[in-house]
Design a protein around this motif. Structure first.
Motif, PDB file in Angstrom:
ATOM      1  N   UNK A   1       0.853  -1.163   0.000  1.00  0.00           N
ATOM      2  CA  UNK A   1       0.000   0.000   0.000  1.00  0.00           C
ATOM      3  C   UNK A   1       0.896   1.221   0.000  1.00  0.00           C
ATOM      4  N   UNK A   2       0.478   2.225  -0.743  1.00  0.00           N
ATOM      5  CA  UNK A   2       1.249   3.453  -0.804  1.00  0.00           C
ATOM      6  C   UNK A   2       0.320   4.650  -0.702  1.00  0.00           C
ATOM      7  N   UNK A   3       0.873   5.719  -0.176  1.00  0.00           N
ATOM      8  CA  UNK A   3       0.109   6.953  -0.089  1.00  0.00           C
ATOM      9  C   UNK A   3       0.408   7.915  -1.215  1.00  0.00           C
ATOM     10  N   UNK A  58      -6.265  11.526   7.038  1.00  0.00           N
ATOM     11  CA  UNK A  58      -6.575  10.394   7.911  1.00  0.00           C
ATOM     12  C   UNK A  58      -5.612   9.241   7.643  1.00  0.00           C
ATOM     13  N   UNK A  59      -5.280   9.006   6.368  1.00  0.00           N
ATOM     14  CA  UNK A  59      -4.307   7.971   6.002  1.00  0.00           C
ATOM     15  C   UNK A  59      -2.964   8.255   6.670  1.00  0.00           C
ATOM     16  N   UNK A  60      -2.494   9.487   6.562  1.00  0.00           N
ATOM     17  CA  UNK A  60      -1.202   9.848   7.151  1.00  0.00           C
ATOM     18  C   UNK A  60      -1.194   9.662   8.660  1.00  0.00           C
ATOM     19  N   UNK A 103      -8.375  -2.653   5.919  1.00  0.00           N
ATOM     20  CA  UNK A 103      -8.568  -2.002   7.220  1.00  0.00           C
ATOM     21  C   UNK A 103      -8.284  -0.504   7.095  1.00  0.00           C
ATOM     22  N   UNK A 104      -7.171  -0.174   6.448  1.00  0.00           N
ATOM     23  CA  UNK A 104      -6.792   1.231   6.273  1.00  0.00           C
ATOM     24  C   UNK A 104      -7.846   1.966   5.449  1.00  0.00           C
ATOM     25  N   UNK A 105      -8.295   1.345   4.376  1.00  0.00           N
ATOM     26  CA  UNK A 105      -9.326   1.969   3.539  1.00  0.00           C
ATOM     27  C   UNK A 105     -10.590   2.222   4.360  1.00  0.00           C
ATOM     28  N   UNK A 112     -16.207  -0.446   2.212  1.00  0.00           N
ATOM     29  CA  UNK A 112     -15.830  -1.811   1.831  1.00  0.00           C
ATOM     30  C   UNK A 112     -17.081  -2.614   1.514  1.00  0.00           C
ATOM     31  N   UNK A 113     -16.911  -3.635   0.698  1.00  0.00           N
ATOM     32  CA  UNK A 113     -18.035  -4.499   0.330  1.00  0.00           C
ATOM     33  C   UNK A 113     -18.198  -5.676   1.286  1.00  0.00           C
ATOM     34  N   UNK A 114     -17.177  -5.907   2.128  1.00  0.00           N
ATOM     35  CA  UNK A 114     -17.220  -6.981   3.120  1.00  0.00           C
ATOM     36  C   UNK A 114     -16.284  -6.597   4.255  1.00  0.00           C
TER      37      UNK A 114
END
Length: 151
Positions: A1-3, A58-60, A103-105, A112-114
Protein backbone atom coordinates in the motif's frame (compact mmCIF):
# COMPACT_ATOMS: atom_id res chain seq x y z
CA UNK A 1 0.00 0.00 0.00
CA UNK A 2 1.25 3.45 -0.80
CA UNK A 3 0.11 6.95 -0.09
CA UNK A 4 1.61 8.36 -3.27
CA UNK A 5 1.71 7.38 -6.92
CA UNK A 6 5.52 7.37 -7.13
CA UNK A 7 5.74 4.65 -4.44
CA UNK A 8 8.32 6.44 -2.32
CA UNK A 9 6.19 5.40 0.65
CA UNK A 10 5.03 1.78 0.65
CA UNK A 11 3.74 -0.11 3.66
CA UNK A 12 2.92 -3.72 4.33
CA UNK A 13 2.78 -6.46 6.89
CA UNK A 14 5.77 -8.62 6.13
CA UNK A 15 8.96 -10.11 7.51
CA UNK A 16 11.01 -7.91 9.78
CA UNK A 17 14.35 -9.50 8.88
CA UNK A 18 15.01 -10.29 5.25
CA UNK A 19 16.29 -13.88 5.59
CA UNK A 20 13.53 -15.07 7.94
CA UNK A 21 9.75 -15.21 7.38
CA UNK A 22 9.06 -14.55 11.08
CA UNK A 23 8.84 -12.33 13.01
CA UNK A 24 6.72 -10.19 10.77
CA UNK A 25 4.94 -6.92 11.46
CA UNK A 26 4.12 -3.53 9.96
CA UNK A 27 7.01 -2.35 7.81
CA UNK A 28 7.87 0.47 5.46
CA UNK A 29 8.96 -0.94 2.11
CA UNK A 30 11.52 0.64 -0.18
CA UNK A 31 11.83 -0.52 -3.78
CA UNK A 32 15.30 -1.98 -4.34
CA UNK A 33 16.00 -2.47 -0.62
CA UNK A 34 15.19 -5.02 2.07
CA UNK A 35 13.00 -7.88 0.91
CA UNK A 36 12.13 -6.05 -2.31
CA UNK A 37 15.85 -5.62 -2.99
CA UNK A 38 16.32 -9.39 -3.21
CA UNK A 39 14.44 -9.58 -6.47
CA UNK A 40 15.21 -7.96 -9.80
CA UNK A 41 11.92 -8.92 -11.43
CA UNK A 42 8.82 -8.20 -9.35
CA UNK A 43 5.65 -8.47 -11.46
CA UNK A 44 2.96 -6.12 -10.20
CA UNK A 45 -0.27 -4.33 -10.87
CA UNK A 46 -0.70 -0.86 -9.42
CA UNK A 47 -4.16 0.49 -8.74
CA UNK A 48 -5.10 4.01 -7.72
CA UNK A 49 -8.12 4.93 -5.65
CA UNK A 50 -8.91 8.63 -5.52
CA UNK A 51 -9.28 10.04 -2.03
CA UNK A 52 -10.29 13.38 -0.62
CA UNK A 53 -7.89 15.69 1.18
CA UNK A 54 -9.48 14.65 4.50
CA UNK A 55 -9.02 10.96 3.65
CA UNK A 56 -5.36 11.56 2.77
CA UNK A 57 -4.86 13.29 6.12
CA UNK A 58 -6.57 10.39 7.91
CA UNK A 59 -4.31 7.97 6.00
CA UNK A 60 -1.20 9.85 7.15
CA UNK A 61 -2.40 9.84 10.77
CA UNK A 62 -3.12 6.11 10.62
CA UNK A 63 0.25 5.29 9.03
CA UNK A 64 2.01 7.38 11.69
CA UNK A 65 0.16 5.37 14.34
CA UNK A 66 1.32 2.09 12.80
CA UNK A 67 4.90 3.37 12.57
CA UNK A 68 4.95 4.56 16.18
CA UNK A 69 3.35 1.37 17.54
CA UNK A 70 4.71 -1.24 15.11
CA UNK A 71 5.92 -3.50 17.93
CA UNK A 72 2.35 -4.19 19.09
CA UNK A 73 1.33 -5.40 15.61
CA UNK A 74 2.06 -8.76 14.06
CA UNK A 75 1.53 -10.73 10.89
CA UNK A 76 -1.80 -12.56 10.99
CA UNK A 77 -0.50 -16.06 10.31
CA UNK A 78 -3.69 -17.65 11.65
CA UNK A 79 -5.70 -15.16 9.65
CA UNK A 80 -4.39 -16.70 6.44
CA UNK A 81 -6.43 -19.80 7.23
CA UNK A 82 -9.47 -17.76 8.19
CA UNK A 83 -9.32 -15.82 4.91
CA UNK A 84 -8.86 -19.02 2.94
CA UNK A 85 -11.97 -20.55 4.51
CA UNK A 86 -13.88 -17.22 4.33
CA UNK A 87 -14.20 -17.02 8.13
CA UNK A 88 -14.66 -13.51 9.49
CA UNK A 89 -12.09 -13.12 12.25
CA UNK A 90 -11.18 -9.53 13.05
CA UNK A 91 -7.91 -9.21 14.89
CA UNK A 92 -7.16 -5.58 15.75
CA UNK A 93 -3.39 -6.01 15.97
CA UNK A 94 -2.64 -8.71 13.42
CA UNK A 95 -2.97 -8.39 9.66
CA UNK A 96 -1.99 -10.01 6.42
CA UNK A 97 -1.23 -7.41 3.73
CA UNK A 98 -4.66 -7.47 2.07
CA UNK A 99 -6.38 -7.13 5.46
CA UNK A 100 -4.13 -4.18 6.31
CA UNK A 101 -5.01 -2.44 3.04
CA UNK A 102 -8.75 -3.02 3.54
CA UNK A 103 -8.57 -2.00 7.22
CA UNK A 104 -6.79 1.23 6.27
CA UNK A 105 -9.33 1.97 3.54
CA UNK A 106 -12.18 1.39 5.97
CA UNK A 107 -10.63 3.61 8.64
CA UNK A 108 -10.19 6.54 6.25
CA UNK A 109 -13.77 6.30 4.99
CA UNK A 110 -13.58 4.24 1.82
CA UNK A 111 -16.60 1.91 1.90
CA UNK A 112 -15.83 -1.81 1.83
CA UNK A 113 -18.03 -4.50 0.33
CA UNK A 114 -17.22 -6.98 3.12
CA UNK A 115 -15.36 -7.14 6.42
CA UNK A 116 -11.73 -6.01 6.12
CA UNK A 117 -10.51 -9.36 7.47
CA UNK A 118 -11.98 -11.22 4.46
CA UNK A 119 -10.06 -9.33 1.77
CA UNK A 120 -7.67 -11.19 -0.51
CA UNK A 121 -5.22 -9.53 -2.92
CA UNK A 122 -7.38 -10.34 -5.95
CA UNK A 123 -10.33 -8.46 -4.40
CA UNK A 124 -8.62 -5.16 -5.14
CA UNK A 125 -8.61 -5.85 -8.88
CA UNK A 126 -12.36 -5.33 -8.96
CA UNK A 127 -12.66 -2.85 -6.10
CA UNK A 128 -15.13 -0.03 -6.95
CA UNK A 129 -13.23 3.08 -7.94
CA UNK A 130 -9.86 1.33 -8.29
CA UNK A 131 -8.16 2.30 -11.53
CA UNK A 132 -5.39 0.12 -12.93
CA UNK A 133 -2.55 2.52 -13.72
CA UNK A 134 0.30 0.07 -14.36
CA UNK A 135 0.95 -3.56 -15.15
CA UNK A 136 4.54 -4.73 -15.38
CA UNK A 137 7.70 -4.85 -13.33
CA UNK A 138 7.87 -2.92 -10.03
CA UNK A 139 11.50 -1.75 -10.30
CA UNK A 140 10.90 -0.39 -13.80
CA UNK A 141 7.82 1.54 -12.66
CA UNK A 142 9.65 2.95 -9.65
CA UNK A 143 12.67 4.02 -11.72
CA UNK A 144 10.41 5.70 -14.28
CA UNK A 145 8.51 7.58 -11.57
CA UNK A 146 11.75 8.65 -9.85
CA UNK A 147 13.23 9.92 -13.08
CA UNK A 148 10.08 12.00 -13.71
CA UNK A 149 10.31 13.48 -10.22
CA UNK A 150 13.97 14.44 -10.40
CA UNK A 151 14.38 15.61 -13.99
Amino acid sequence: MSGDVDLTEMYSFCRTYRPFPLPATFNKEVVGKGTLGQFHNIPCEIYRIKVSHAQKEAFNILINHFEEHRKVYSYNLLGLLAVYFNIEWKRERSFVCSQFVAYTMDKIGIPLEKAFCLYKPDDFRTFPGADLIYTGELNAFYETMQSKLYT
